[in-house]
Motif scaffolding. Structure first.
Motif, short mmCIF file in Angstrom:
data_model
loop_
_atom_site.label_atom_id
_atom_site.label_comp_id
_atom_site.label_asym_id
_atom_site.label_seq_id
_atom_site.Cartn_x
_atom_site.Cartn_y
_atom_site.Cartn_z
N SER A 238 0.85 -1.20 0.00
CA SER A 238 0.00 0.00 0.00
C SER A 238 0.89 1.25 0.00
O SER A 238 0.58 2.23 -0.67
CB SER A 238 -1.01 -0.03 1.15
OG SER A 238 -0.44 0.44 2.33
N PHE B 134 2.19 1.58 -3.56
CA PHE B 134 1.17 2.01 -4.51
C PHE B 134 0.81 3.48 -4.31
O PHE B 134 0.65 4.24 -5.27
CB PHE B 134 -0.08 1.12 -4.37
CG PHE B 134 -1.08 1.37 -5.45
CD1 PHE B 134 -0.80 1.08 -6.79
CD2 PHE B 134 -2.33 1.88 -5.15
CE1 PHE B 134 -1.73 1.32 -7.79
CE2 PHE B 134 -3.27 2.12 -6.15
CZ PHE B 134 -2.97 1.83 -7.47
N ARG B 135 0.71 3.90 -3.06
CA ARG B 135 0.42 5.32 -2.79
C ARG B 135 1.55 6.21 -3.31
O ARG B 135 1.31 7.27 -3.88
CB ARG B 135 0.22 5.55 -1.29
CG ARG B 135 -1.23 5.31 -0.84
CD ARG B 135 -1.37 4.97 0.64
NE ARG B 135 -0.53 5.72 1.56
CZ ARG B 135 -0.91 6.80 2.25
NH1 ARG B 135 -2.12 7.28 2.12
NH2 ARG B 135 -0.09 7.38 3.09
N GLN C 247 1.10 6.47 -7.04
CA GLN C 247 0.02 7.38 -7.45
C GLN C 247 0.49 8.83 -7.36
O GLN C 247 0.22 9.64 -8.25
CB GLN C 247 -1.21 7.17 -6.54
CG GLN C 247 -1.92 5.87 -6.81
CD GLN C 247 -3.12 5.72 -5.88
OE1 GLN C 247 -3.01 5.95 -4.67
NE2 GLN C 247 -4.25 5.34 -6.43
N GLN C 248 1.19 9.13 -6.30
CA GLN C 248 1.69 10.50 -6.12
C GLN C 248 2.74 10.83 -7.19
O GLN C 248 2.75 11.92 -7.75
CB GLN C 248 2.31 10.61 -4.71
CG GLN C 248 2.57 12.00 -4.23
CD GLN C 248 1.27 12.72 -3.81
OE1 GLN C 248 0.18 12.21 -3.99
NE2 GLN C 248 1.42 13.92 -3.29
N ALA D 283 2.94 9.59 -10.15
CA ALA D 283 2.28 9.76 -11.45
C ALA D 283 1.80 11.20 -11.61
O ALA D 283 1.88 11.78 -12.70
CB ALA D 283 1.11 8.79 -11.57
N GLN D 284 1.31 11.80 -10.52
CA GLN D 284 0.80 13.17 -10.60
C GLN D 284 1.89 14.21 -10.80
O GLN D 284 1.66 15.25 -11.38
CB GLN D 284 0.08 13.52 -9.31
CG GLN D 284 -1.35 13.06 -9.27
CD GLN D 284 -2.00 13.60 -7.99
OE1 GLN D 284 -1.83 14.77 -7.65
NE2 GLN D 284 -2.69 12.74 -7.29
N ALA E 10 -1.22 2.55 -11.49
CA ALA E 10 -1.07 3.92 -10.95
C ALA E 10 -0.71 4.93 -12.04
O ALA E 10 -0.86 6.13 -11.84
CB ALA E 10 0.01 3.92 -9.86
N ALA F 240 2.35 5.34 -13.09
CA ALA F 240 3.63 5.94 -12.68
C ALA F 240 4.77 5.42 -13.53
O ALA F 240 4.80 4.23 -13.88
CB ALA F 240 3.90 5.59 -11.22
#
Ligand code: URP
Ligand code: ZN
Ligand code: ZN
Length: 466
Positions: free
Chosen positions: A161, A164-165, A168-169, A171-172, A228, A230
Motif C-alpha cells: 500500500s 502504490f500510494r 500514485q503521487q 504519477a501526478q 497507478a 507511474a
C-alpha cells in the motif's frame, strides 16, 4: 581559458566521427576540425566520450550494522579513475524524517568532499500523509526519483500500500519510482529457516533469495505502476525472468514508462561465487544475489536490444577485513552467519572498463550502445540531459579521452575504491580512460589525480520526461 581536445574520435549514443572538441570554462562550445584552444589535450588514437553516469551508488551509507567504506571523496576519486564523472546516490529516509531532512543529511555527507558532480534519489522508508504530500516538493529539491525497497524486512522494506500510494503521487508529479524488487516477506522466512537449521555459510545468502522472489516482486511492481500510471525503473535486475517481466510490460505498451537496469557484476558472477573457500564468498554477498551463468547471456541480450536501458554498479563497498586501523566493520560481521554479512559490492571504478572489454570488444554491444547505457540513458531517464550524457555544444564538459588499447590488470592493490578487495582481482581489461574532465577541469590524466575535494556540484534534476 579554453581547452582543445584534439585529434580524437567523438562517440555519442548515435554517432561516431573524427573531430576536435573545444571547451571554454565548464562547457563544450564547439565540435569540429581546425579549432584552436589555449591548452591542448591530445586525443590521438582515442575516443572522446561523455563522462560516465552511475545512477546507483551507496557512498557513506549506514547499512547492515556498519557504514559503506567509500565516502563522497574516495568514491568520487575511484569513479573518476574509471571514467565516471557523475553519480546519483540514495538518500535513505530515517524513519520519522521528512524528505527535506533526509536530503539535508545526505547533502551534509557530500559537503566539502565531492570531486565529481552528483545527485540524490530519495529512498522512502516511511510514508505518513505528511511525507506523501511532501513528495511533490522533491521537484523543487532537484531530487526527482524515489526508491522503495520491497525487501530488507524490518529495516528498509515498505508494504504494497505504501508502494502504490507513492506511485500514485509520483504519477501526478512526474517523479520516477525506483524499486528494489524482491519479496522481502518470503525471504525473511527462508532466512530464519536457514539460520535455525544451522545453514550459516555465505552461500545461503543466495539460496534464501531465489530468483522467483525477484521476478514475482518485479512483476508486482510493474503491474502496480501500470495501474497507478507511474513511471517505474527497476534497479539491479539479475535474472532472465525478472528481465522478461520488464520486456513484456514494454511490449504491452508501457515502453515509455517502464525501465530497468542491470549492474556490471550481474553480467559476470554466479551464486557459485558465494561458495568460494572459507569465508571468501562473503565478498560476493549483495542483494539480489548472483544467479546462473545462463542469466548472463540473457542480460547481455537485454542490454543490447533495449529490454534494459542502463548498466549501473550498485557500488556499496565494505571492507572484507574491517574494524581495524580506522576501517569501518565490514564483511567479517557475518563470519558466524550469512544473515549478518553487510550486503553490497564495490564496482564504481571498473564499470566502463569491464563493459568496454567484455561488451564492445567482445561484440556483445556496439560502441555507441556502450555510451548510451553508461552515459546517455542515465542522463535522459534521470532528468539531466543534455547538460550531461552527451558530447555536444552547450553540454557540461564532462569528458573522457578513452584509450581503446590501454591494458590494465584490475587489483585491490592498485584500485582507488576504498576497500581491500575487488570482485575482479587479476582480470585484464583492454580499454581505459587516459584523461577525465569534469566541467572542463582535468581530474585524471595518465593515471595521476588532479581533482579537488569540494569541486563537485549537486545536480538539480528535472522531473521525469521533462
Ligand atoms: O546488496 C546491495 N545491493 N546493497 C545495497 C543496497 C541495495 O539493495 O541496493
Ligand atoms: Zn537494492
Ligand atoms: Zn543499491
Amino acid at each position: 581559458m579554453s581547452t582543445l581536445i584534439k585529434g580524437g574520435t567523438v562517440v555519442t549514443a548515435g554517432d561516431t566521427f573524427a573531430a576536435d572538441v573545444l571547451v571554454e570554462g565548464e562547457q563544450i562550445v564547439a565540435i569540429g576540425r581546425g579549432l584552436s584552444g589555449d591548452t591542448v589535450i591530445d586525443a590521438d588514437g582515442a575516443y572522446v566520450i561523455p563522462g560516465g553516469i552511475d545512477v546507483h551508488t551507496h557512498l557513506d551509507m549506514p547499512f547492515g550494522g556498519t557504514v559503506s567504506s567509500d565516502n563522497f571523496f574516495t568514491g568520487h576519486q575511484a569513479a573518476a579513475f574509471g571514467g565516471t564523472t557523475m553519480h546519483i546516490d540514495f538518500a535513505i529516509q530515517p524513519k520519522g524524517a521528512t524528505l527535506r531532512e533526509t536530503l539535508e543529511l545526505w547533502h551534509g555527507r557530500a559537503a566539502g568532499k565531492a570531486a565529481i558532480d552528483y545527485g540524490f534519489h530519495v529512498a522512502i522508508t516511511d510514508l505518513p500523509d505528511s511525507v506523501l504530500n511532501e513528495m511533490q516538493d522533491c521537484v523543487g529539491y532537484g531530487a526527482t526519483s524515489m526508491k522503495l525497497f520491497m525487501a530488507y524486512k524490518g529495516v528498509l522494506q515498505v508494504d504494497d500500500s505504501t508502494l502504490f500510494r507513492a506511485m500514485q503521487q509520483a504519477a501526478q508529479h512526474r517523479l520516477l519510482i525506483m524499486v528494489h524488487a524482491e519479496n522481502g516477506d518470503a525471504i525473511d522466512i527462508l532466512v530464519r529457516e536457514a539460520v535455525a537449521a544451522g545453514n550459516l555459510a555465505p552461500k545461503y545468502h543466495a539460496l534464501t533469495r531465489p530468483p522467483q522472489l525477484e521476478s514475482e516482486a518485479t512483476n508486482r511492481a510493474i503491474r502496480l505502476a501500470e495501474v497507478a500510471g507511474a513511471p517505474l525503473y527497476v534497479v539491479h535486475v539479475t535474472n532472465a525472468e525478472a528481465m522478461e517481466a520488464i520486456r513484456q510490460s514494454r511490449a504491452r505498451g508501457y515502453g515509455g514508462q517502464i525501465f530497468g537496469e542491470t549492474c556490471t557484476q550481474y553480467l559476470f558472477f554466479t551464486k557459485a561465487d558465494l561458495d568460494r573457500d572459507g569465508f571468501e564468498g562473503a565478498k560476493w554477498v549483495c542483494s539480489p544475489p548472483f544467479r546462473e551463468a545462463s542469466d548472463h547471456d540473457q542480460l547481455w541480450g537485454a542490454v543490447a536490444d533495449n529490454a534494459l536501458q542502463v548498466i549501473s554498479t550498485d557500488h556499496c563497498p565494505f571492507w572484507f577485513a574491517g574494524g581495524v586501523d580506522g576501517r569501518t566493520p565490514g564483511k567479517e560481521l557475518g563470519r558466524n552467519s550469512f544473515a549478518q554479512i553487510p550486503n553490497g559490492c564495490p564496482g564504481i571504478e571498473e564499470r566502463l572498463m569491464l563493459l568496454y572489454t567484455h561488451g564492445v570488444r567482445a561484440g556483445r554491444i556496439s560502441l555507441n550502445r556502450w555510451v548510451e547505457l553508461c552515459c546517455t540513458n542515465p542522463a535522459k531517464l534521470f532528468g539531466c540531459y543534455p547538460r550531461k550524457g552527451v558530447v555536444a555544444p552547450g553540454a557540461d564538459a564532462d569528458l573522457v579521452v578513452w584509450d581503446p588499447e590501454a591494458r590494465r590488470t584490475l587489483s585491490a592493490a592498485t584500485q582507488h575504491q576504498r576497500t581491500d578487495y575487488t570482485l575482479y582481482e587479476g582480470w585484464e581489461v583492454v580499454g581505459a580512460p587516459r584523461t577525465v574532465l569534469s566541467r572542463g577541469r582535468v581530474l585524471v590524466n595518465d593515471g595521476a589525480w588532479h581533482g579537488e575535494a569540494g569541486a563537485g556540484q549537486f545536480i538539480h534534476r528535472r522531473p521525469f520526461g521533462l
